[in-house]
Design an enzyme around this catalytic site. Structure first.
Site, short mmCIF file in Angstrom:
data_model
loop_
_atom_site.label_atom_id
_atom_site.label_comp_id
_atom_site.label_asym_id
_atom_site.label_seq_id
_atom_site.Cartn_x
_atom_site.Cartn_y
_atom_site.Cartn_z
N GLU A 27 -10.11 29.07 -32.16
CA GLU A 27 -8.87 28.82 -31.41
C GLU A 27 -7.81 28.18 -32.30
O GLU A 27 -6.62 28.52 -32.20
CB GLU A 27 -9.14 27.91 -30.19
CG GLU A 27 -10.04 28.53 -29.14
CD GLU A 27 -9.39 29.66 -28.34
OE1 GLU A 27 -8.18 29.90 -28.49
OE2 GLU A 27 -10.13 30.30 -27.56
N GLU A 75 -3.46 40.84 -22.25
CA GLU A 75 -4.04 42.07 -22.84
C GLU A 75 -3.51 43.38 -22.24
O GLU A 75 -3.37 44.38 -22.95
CB GLU A 75 -5.58 42.04 -22.71
CG GLU A 75 -6.26 40.99 -23.60
CD GLU A 75 -6.16 39.58 -23.05
OE1 GLU A 75 -5.86 39.42 -21.85
OE2 GLU A 75 -6.38 38.62 -23.83
C1 DMJ Z 1 -5.81 34.57 -26.58
O1 DMJ Z 1 -6.05 33.31 -27.11
C2 DMJ Z 1 -6.13 35.65 -27.59
O2 DMJ Z 1 -5.54 36.86 -27.19
C3 DMJ Z 1 -7.62 35.87 -27.73
O3 DMJ Z 1 -7.91 36.97 -28.57
C4 DMJ Z 1 -8.24 36.11 -26.38
N1 DMJ Z 1 -7.88 35.14 -25.40
C5 DMJ Z 1 -6.51 34.71 -25.27
C6 DMJ Z 1 -5.66 35.49 -24.29
O4 DMJ Z 1 -6.28 36.01 -23.21
#
Ligand code: DMJ
Length: 453
Positions: A80, A347
């Protein structure tokens, strides 16, 4: 205007803290970043820049200069912090040329290096950035590291080496590649869990959504970012897609293409909101697809986009659930209460943006606009934007969190969906998994640097 609303409320109620609670109008802290502060500021820098919010970018930069501090005794998620903080700082540097962002990115990258001190060099998920002690999530298959976490460092670490002149960052991620390419893959698939001590797979659970997703994304983008010289990344990506098509991609009786999950050879007919990014990925990778499969990969992207749009369209709020199923007589609908929430994730809009750029079919802008209207109607509150607990209800129950990725990803991808193609053109930029643009390292540029004449 949406970005202004999200940003100004964050500034008003949670300035300097990680995220905003838009209902209770105060800061929100998630343990993913430990005591590192300012996630929303760093995640939003490039969005502010691209949207020409100059005053706001300036105040964000000043906060980074004065307050962004990595000398803290705290345990963080390596993944993260890499995608949001390192990625955010790198993009801010490449867009603005301001040295402070380069310096901070490299400083943070150095803090993350002890995570790789494992017998195999597969990094820990969690790291205390003062002591350098790492460990894995206690729930992850017998002490395993997670594919989507250790597989989503490559782009940022290659850039850290590029910008610092220190090869160590790139060496660490190239070693991850080496370990992975030597391992046997069940049916050509990559399990989500890998033990960093033994170098063996954990549970044979395969997913293109949570726990697996951005590993595949980074194979493709590593190849694109290398100006198509990283043949190993290219091969691993197209081989993986082949195995995914054979073993995971299915069509429902109603004609919707979906990507299932695989558990030790058995399919779970469920697709996550997270998995919806794959539509954009297939389309982005179409150009290099082997055996004349370009059209097929674009079509796959279009079908996933359509399925994910259906998952939005089949709810009351026209916002998609966290996961939807294709079993028990339903298609593209969440059946379990704990899968009905929407937390401002990007997404589906991300896939619309790629599909728009690559096909110019107007339906992707129409679908993006439907999402804008739904966000405005259900997620916008006085104090910012909030996630929703159940998208099948008629009345909102807000979760009271404005995720930092709403500013870095959801709003940026929407903006790009309605912009011309020459804003951050794909010939020059790849987006990290948090939508932070990183420049393609062109072969010609390297020659220029070595031999400017
Ligand atoms: C974001 O932190 C990034 O896109 C990660 O790859 C997946 N989760 C979140 C968004 O949904």
């Amino acid at each position: 205007q949406m970005m202004e609303h999200a940003w100004h409320n964050y500034k008003r109620y949670a300035w300097g803290l990680n995220e905003l609670k838009p209902i209770s109008k105060q800061g929100h802290s998630s343990n993913l970043f430990g005591n590192i502060q300012g996630a929303t500021i760093v995640d939003a820098l490039d969005t502010l820049y691209i949207m020409e919010m100059k005053e706001e970018f300036k105040e964000a930069k000043e906060w980074v200069e004065k307050n962004l501090d990595f000398n803290v005794n705290t345990e963080i998620s390596v993944f993260e912090v890499n995608i949001r903080f390192v990625g955010g700082l790198l993009s801010a540097y490449y867009l603005s040329g301001e040295e402070v962002f380069r310096k901070k990115a490299v400083e943070l990258g150095e803090k993350l290096l002890p995570a790789f001190n494992t017998p195999t060099g597969i990094p820990w998920a969690l790291l205390n950035i003062k002591s350098g002690i790492g460990r894995n999530w206690p729930w992850a298959s017998g002490g395993s590291s997670i594919l989507a976490e250790f597989g989503t460092l490559h782009l940022e670490f290659v850039h850290l080496s590029h910008l610092s002149g220190n090869p160590v960052f790139a060496e660490k991620v190239m070693n991850i590649r080496k370990v992975l390419s030597r391992l046997d893959k069940p049916e050509g698939l990559y399990p989500n869990y890998l033990n960093p001590s033994s170098g063996q797979w954990g549970q044979h659970h395969v997913s293109i959504g949570g726990l697996g997703d951005s590993f595949y994304e980074y194979l493709l983008k590593a190849w694109l970012m290398s100006d198509k010289t990283d043949e190993e990344g290219k091969k691993m990506y197209y081989d993986a897609v082949q195995a995914i098509e054979t073993h995971l991609i299915r069509k429902s009786s109603g004609g919707l293409t979906y990507i299932a999950e695989w558990k030790g050879g058995l399919l779970e007919h469920k697709m996550g909101h997270l998995t919806c990014f794959a539509g954009g990925m297939f389309a982005l990778g179409a150009d290099g697809a082997p055996d004349d499969k370009t059209g097929h990969h674009i079509e796959l992207g279009a079908e996933i986009a359509r399925t994910c749009h259906e998952s939005y369209d089949r709810t009351s709020m026209k916002l998609g659930p966290e996961a939807f199923r294709f079993d028990g007589g339903v298609e593209a609908i969440a059946t379990r209460q704990n899968e009905k929430y929407y937390i401002l994730r990007p997404e589906v809009i991300e896939t619309y943006m790629y599909m728009w750029r690559l096909t110019h079919d107007p339906k992707y802008r129409e679908w993006g606009w439907e999402a804008v209207e739904a966000l405005e109607k259900h997620c916008r509150v006085d104090g910012g934007y909030s996630g929703i607990r159940d998208v099948y209800h008629n009345h909102e129950s807000h979760d009271d969190v404005q995720q930092s990725f709403f500013l870095s990803e959801t709003l940026k991808y929407l903006y790009l969906l309605f912009s011309e193609d020459d804003l951050l053109p794909f010939e020059h930029w790849v987006f990290n998994t948090e939508a932070h643009p990183l420049p393609i390292l062109h072969k010609d540029d390297e020659n220029k640097e070595e031999n400017p004449k």
